[in-house]
Motif scaffolding. Structure first.
Motif, mmCIF file in Angstrom:
data_model
loop_
_atom_site.group_PDB
_atom_site.id
_atom_site.type_symbol
_atom_site.label_atom_id
_atom_site.label_comp_id
_atom_site.label_asym_id
_atom_site.label_seq_id
_atom_site.Cartn_x
_atom_site.Cartn_y
_atom_site.Cartn_z
ATOM 1 N N PRO A 1 1.457 -3.697 -5.312
ATOM 2 C CA PRO A 1 0.165 -3.048 -5.060
ATOM 3 C C PRO A 1 -0.972 -3.863 -5.667
ATOM 4 O O PRO A 1 -0.791 -4.588 -6.652
ATOM 5 C CB PRO A 1 0.319 -1.691 -5.751
ATOM 6 C CG PRO A 1 1.800 -1.454 -5.804
ATOM 7 C CD PRO A 1 2.414 -2.799 -5.983
ATOM 8 N N HIS B 1 4.226 2.292 -9.762
ATOM 9 C CA HIS B 1 3.065 2.926 -10.388
ATOM 10 C C HIS B 1 3.390 3.619 -11.706
ATOM 11 O O HIS B 1 2.542 4.337 -12.246
ATOM 12 C CB HIS B 1 2.438 3.927 -9.413
ATOM 13 C CG HIS B 1 1.892 3.278 -8.175
ATOM 14 N ND1 HIS B 1 0.784 2.469 -8.183
ATOM 15 C CD2 HIS B 1 2.340 3.303 -6.887
ATOM 16 C CE1 HIS B 1 0.545 2.022 -6.939
ATOM 17 N NE2 HIS B 1 1.479 2.518 -6.147
ATOM 18 N N GLU C 1 0.807 -1.217 0.000
ATOM 19 C CA GLU C 1 0.000 0.000 0.000
ATOM 20 C C GLU C 1 0.842 1.271 0.000
ATOM 21 O O GLU C 1 0.295 2.367 0.001
ATOM 22 C CB GLU C 1 -0.939 0.007 1.207
ATOM 23 C CG GLU C 1 -2.010 -1.068 1.139
ATOM 24 C CD GLU C 1 -3.078 -0.913 2.201
ATOM 25 O OE1 GLU C 1 -2.836 -0.185 3.199
ATOM 26 O OE2 GLU C 1 -4.146 -1.528 2.049
ATOM 27 N N GLY C 2 2.154 1.133 0.020
ATOM 28 C CA GLY C 2 3.014 2.306 0.048
ATOM 29 C C GLY C 2 4.236 2.043 0.899
ATOM 30 O O GLY C 2 4.650 0.893 1.101
#
Length: 264
Positions: free
Chosen positions: A260, A220, A191-192
């Motif tokens: 992700p 991303h 998630e990061g």
């Protein structure tokens, strides 16, 4: 001198360090080595070829050095090593290793293992980790320093979790998590970055921004993950954390890299 409650059973051959307290109804096996200034509060079991470092506090019903939960184990004298300054709470369990896994389960210094947490056979656990209630490791896992694993989360066998990772509660981890990652979910997805953890580890605002920029490009950006990974290799020199992440990915062993959710 050590203090041993008269109701405790300490087998011949066990080594008890100076200043250590063995509380009521503890069971200490003949191959146990317990360091100095530890406190076994009561009803603690230390069996197998197990060593515990100095200054550990172990709560009731913890069992350290039990046999691996592996059908191949035939009673071989494999080991569990626990570092110094650990807090091991009620009902936590840690197993010795297996011959096929190298014969050793190792836990580092300063760990905090909440109630009913579990370290499986042949795991290598770093320093200053926190395992929340019922956090569980399958066998052969590798856990870096300053990792936090949330309550009721389970890590699949042979999985790697890099340093300074945070795993949310109720997560099922079946992929390797990059250093500094934040993962969460029933089938945990990345998630990061663990920015709060990085800040606590004295990462400056500029360093956090640099690593975040790298993260966005790698996870991303346009193209496939393999393409983005190849393009990201020259960024290793921008920050040691970036180099650490790329090195971790490059040393992939048994599990894929946790991505992700949009990539899964």
């Amino acid at each position: 001198m050590s203090k041993i409650d008269p109701t405790a059973r300490v087998e011949d051959g066990a080594v008890i360090g100076e200043g250590t307290e063995i509380g009521p109804f503890c069971i200490i096996g003949p191959n146990a080595v317990i360091g100095a200034n530890c406190k076994l509060i009561g009803q603690v079991t230390v069996i197998g070829h197990t060593s515990i470092g100095d200054g550990c506090v172990i709560s009731p019903f913890a069992v350290l050095g039990g046999a691996p939960q592996d059908l191949s184990y035939k009673g071989e004298p494999t080991r569990l090593e626990v570092g110094s300054g650990c807090s091991i709470r009620e009902g936590a369990t840690m197993n010795v290793g297996t011959i096929k896994g190298g014969g050793l389960t190792r836990v580092g210094n300063g760990g905090y293992f909440m109630n009913n947490s579990h370290v499986g056979h042949d795991c290598m656990v770093g320093n200053n980790v926190i395992f929340a209630t019922s956090a569980t490791l399958g066998g052969h896992c590798e856990i870096g320093d300053f990792v936090y694993i949330g309550g009721l989360s389970a890590v699949h066998q042979l999985t790697r979790i890099g340093p300074q990772v945070m795993v949310g509660g109720l997560s099922g981890v079946r992929d390797d998590i990059i250093p500094f990652g934040l993962a969460n979910g029933q089938y945990a997805a990345l998630e990061g970055l663990n920015l709060i953890g990085m800040k606590r580890r004295q990462f400056t605002k500029q360093r956090r921004a640099t690593v975040q920029s790298f993260y966005q490009k790698l996870f991303h950006g346009p193209g496939t993950f393999a393409e983005r990974l190849a393009a990201a290799q020259p960024l290793a020199g921008e920050d040691p954390a970036i180099a650490e992440i790329l090195d971790f990915i490059g040393k992939r062993k048994h599990r894929p890299i946790c991505l992700p959710a949009i990539e899964k």
